[in-house]
Structure formats: structure tokens, C-alpha cells
Design an enzyme around this catalytic site. Structure first.
Site, PDB file in Angstrom:
ATOM      1  N   ASP A 119     -71.002   1.961  61.781  1.00  0.00           N
ATOM      2  CA  ASP A 119     -72.467   3.053  60.831  1.00  0.00           C
ATOM      3  C   ASP A 119     -72.283   1.697  60.013  1.00  0.00           C
ATOM      4  O   ASP A 119     -73.953   1.833  59.392  1.00  0.00           O
ATOM      5  CB  ASP A 119     -71.368   4.402  60.157  1.00  0.00           C
ATOM      6  N   GLU A 204     -55.886  -3.273  57.056  1.00  0.00           N
ATOM      7  CA  GLU A 204     -56.554  -4.792  57.064  1.00  0.00           C
ATOM      8  C   GLU A 204     -55.566  -5.703  56.978  1.00  0.00           C
ATOM      9  O   GLU A 204     -54.814  -6.488  57.914  1.00  0.00           O
ATOM     10  CB  GLU A 204     -57.997  -5.062  55.963  1.00  0.00           C
TER      11      GLU A 204
HETATM   12  N1  UDP Z   1     -64.016   7.099  63.656  1.00  0.00           N
HETATM   13  C1  UDP Z   1     -63.399   7.455  64.862  1.00  0.00           C
HETATM   14  N2  UDP Z   1     -62.719   9.320  65.142  1.00  0.00           N
HETATM   15  C2  UDP Z   1     -62.743   9.821  63.324  1.00  0.00           C
HETATM   16  C3  UDP Z   1     -63.705   8.787  62.863  1.00  0.00           C
HETATM   17  C4  UDP Z   1     -64.333   7.594  62.567  1.00  0.00           C
HETATM   18  O1  UDP Z   1     -63.168   7.181  66.090  1.00  0.00           O
HETATM   19  O2  UDP Z   1     -62.731  10.392  63.493  1.00  0.00           O
HETATM   20  C5  UDP Z   1     -64.586   5.507  64.396  1.00  0.00           C
HETATM   21  C6  UDP Z   1     -66.070   5.700  63.376  1.00  0.00           C
HETATM   22  O3  UDP Z   1     -67.156   5.966  64.305  1.00  0.00           O
HETATM   23  C7  UDP Z   1     -66.070   3.818  62.806  1.00  0.00           C
HETATM   24  C8  UDP Z   1     -64.640   3.725  62.285  1.00  0.00           C
HETATM   25  O4  UDP Z   1     -63.897   4.904  63.351  1.00  0.00           O
HETATM   26  O5  UDP Z   1     -66.632   3.316  64.173  1.00  0.00           O
HETATM   27  C9  UDP Z   1     -64.886   3.449  60.813  1.00  0.00           C
HETATM   28  O6  UDP Z   1     -64.844   5.032  60.256  1.00  0.00           O
HETATM   29  P1  UDP Z   1     -65.539   5.752  59.344  1.00  0.00           P
HETATM   30  O7  UDP Z   1     -66.790   4.590  58.781  1.00  0.00           O
HETATM   31  O8  UDP Z   1     -65.838   7.211  58.956  1.00  0.00           O
HETATM   32  O9  UDP Z   1     -64.739   5.128  57.749  1.00  0.00           O
HETATM   33  P2  UDP Z   1     -64.997   4.976  57.024  1.00  0.00           P
HETATM   34  O10 UDP Z   1     -67.168   3.762  56.760  1.00  0.00           O
HETATM   35  O11 UDP Z   1     -65.560   5.537  55.800  1.00  0.00           O
HETATM   36  O12 UDP Z   1     -64.466   4.002  56.008  1.00  0.00           O
HETATM   37 MN    MN Z   2     -68.454   3.810  57.895  1.00  0.00          MN
END
Ligand code: UDP
Ligand code: MN
Length: 258
Positions: A119, A204
Site C-alpha cells: 500500500d 525492523e
Molecule cells: N499484510 C498481510 N496480511 C495481513 C495484513 C497485512 O500480508 O493480514 C501485508 C499487507 O498487504 C502489507 C504488509 O503486510 O503489504 C503491511 O500491512 P499494512 O500495510 O496493513 O500495515 P501498516 O501499513 O498498517 O503497518
Molecule cells: Mn501499510
């Protein structure tokens, strides 16, 4: 030849998935020598992602690794409760170590590893910045952690501290999108991976801790003065009208892939 950039993307099925992966793939098409490793959070590879990858024109590897139920964020949980994409990133690391293990020191070990969530928003420039990574490169990330940007702070060409709004004492207070690692370093440290049990904000660090010290970080993007990647987040689409129409048998054609 240009070192290959291995871009690791965890992804999961939801209404916006195809839109996210389309945007990402079309950014990556502008980057030479990029190998996309897509890891689906699912019990099997889905037709949607398989098709999209096949038609993308990119060099890719398609993997899947389902997040264990007790590790997965449940509907209604606050998003900070559990880290996301952990087991998928680790699966990609496992694949790299398995697949690239041949010819130690050979040309196949020339490369850079980058973790790109589906995203975020990526400038094609960030890939040229990271391509020269010797150990670990770092740069600013926009719109993250409740800040306009977070960034390593560079003095005399070295990272001396971090500009962050939260717990600057963390070993590496950086977002996933703010660093890349050389493939050599990944292969030389077969144990390095993401710890899903690490406290919030330490994911990280759990990976980087065993790989580098702050002193060794390679600042990119004009000594970390330029934002070339943004931690954007996509709004969850509301389906109120869809559901209302569905109740009358007038919902959108389910045969159309969205
Ligand atoms: N993701 C995943 N499984 C989940 C939720 C998220 O594989 O149940 C992936 C999502 O597609 C993205 C990454 O993990 O590539 C980080 O997730 P997200 O963007 O929701 O996290 P944030 O930006 O809120 O930290
Ligand atoms: Mn994200």
C-alpha cells in the site's frame, strides 16, 4: 551488470488488493533489474495474484505463507496490536537463501533486498538510490509514525541518530520502507529474520540488529534529505450500497474481477 533488486511484498486478499498490486507493479516496470517476490498471506496461491503477476511483464517469484491464526489481526483489533506481513517476509528470506545459495561469492549473490508493502507509494528514484547498497542503506520515509517524515539524521556522512516521534532509543527506529540490505549480507547471516513476537515498533530492529551497527549504515537520498517513499495507507472501501443492492439481487456481477 546492474545488481538485481529483490523486492519483497507481503499481500493479502481484500477489496483493494488488485488496485494496490496494479499500482505497485506498474511502478516496478520502470525499474531495471528488479525481481518481485510476492508472498500471499493465504493457504494457497490465488488466481487473482497469479494472473496479475503473469500479465505484469515483471520478473517475479510467487510464494504463499498463511499467517498463523493467533498471530493474525482480527476484525476490530487496533492495527498496532500485532505486526503484519512478518511470516510472509520471512518466507521470502527463506526462498532467497535457498535459491541464491549456489555459487557462493558468485554473480548470483550480487543484489539488494528491499521490503515493499503493497500500500505504500514508491518513487522510481528510490530504487536507484538503494542499488549501490554494500551492507544496509537508509533514507527518509514520508507520512509515517504520526510525522511528516521519519529519517536517519546524517552528520559528516554518517548516521548519528534518528528523527522520529516515538522511542528514538530503539536500536533502529525506522520503518520497513526506509532501508535495504545487500543480498550478500542476507546470505551471510542465515539466522536473520523478523521476530513476530518483538514488542511493538521493534520489528525492523529485530531483523537489522544482527546485521549492522548504526555506524555502518549507508545514508542515501542526498544524505537523507529527500523523501522518495511514502507510508501511504489505503482507505477501506465502504460497501453499503453494494450490500443494499445485493439484498435485491442487483449486486455487482461477481464474475467481474475487481
Ligand atoms: N499484510 C498481510 N496480511 C495481513 C495484513 C497485512 O500480508 O493480514 C501485508 C499487507 O498487504 C502489507 C504488509 O503486510 O503489504 C503491511 O500491512 P499494512 O500495510 O496493513 O500495515 P501498516 O501499513 O498498517 O503497518
Ligand atoms: Mn501499510
Amino acid at each position: 551488470s546492474l545488481p538485481t533488486i529483490y523486492v519483497i511484498t507481503p499481500t493479502y486478499a481484500r477489496l483493494v488488493q488488485k488496485a494496490e498490486l496494479t499500482r505497485l507493479s506498474q511502478t516496478f516496470l520502470h525499474v531495471p533489474n528488479l525481481h518481485w517476490i510476492v508472498v500471499e498471506d493465504s493457504p494457497h496461491k490465488t488466481p487473482l495474484v497469479s494472473d496479475l503477476l503473469f500479465k505484469s511483464g515483471l520478473t517475479y517469484t510467487h510464494l504463499h505463507m498463511l499467517t498463523a491464526k493467533d498471530r493474525k489481526l482480527q476484525e476490530g483489533d487496533p492495527s498496532w496490536l500485532k505486526p503484519r506481513g512478518v511470516e510472509q517476509r520471512n518466507e521470502a528470506l527463506r526462498w532467497l537463501r535457498e535459491d541464491r545459495r549456489v555459487q557462493p561469492g558468485g554473480d548470483r549473490q550480487q543484489g539488494v533486498v528491499y521490503f515493499a508493502d503493497d500500500d505504500n507509494t514508491y518513487s522510481v528514484q528510490i530504487f536507484e538510490e538503494m542499488r549501490s547498497t554494500q551492507r544496509v542503506s537508509v533514507w527518509p520515509v514520508g507520512l509515517v509514525g504520526g510525522m511528516k517524515f521519519e529519517s536517519p539524521v546524517v552528520e559528516g556522512g554518517k548516521v548519528v541518530r534518528f528523527h522520529t516521534g516515538w522511542r528514538p532509543s530503539r536500536p533502529f527506529p525506522m520503518d520497513m520502507a526506509g532501508f535495504s540490505v545487500s543480498l550478500k549480507l542476507v546470505l551471510a547471516n542465515p539466522e536473520a529474520c523478523f521476530d513476530g513476537e518483538a514488542p511493538m515498533g521493534f520489528l525492523e530492529s529485530s531483523f537489522l540488529q544482527g546485521l549492522v551497527t548504526m555506524d555502518e549504515l549507508e545514508p542515501k537520498a542526498d544524505n537523507c534529505s529527500k523523501v522518495l517513499v511514502w507510508h501511504t495507507r489505503t482507505e477501506k472501501p465502504k460497501m453499503k450500497r453494494e450490500e443494499a443492492l445485493q439484498a435485491q439481487g442487483l449486486g455487482s456481477d461477481p464474475a467481474v474481477e475487481v
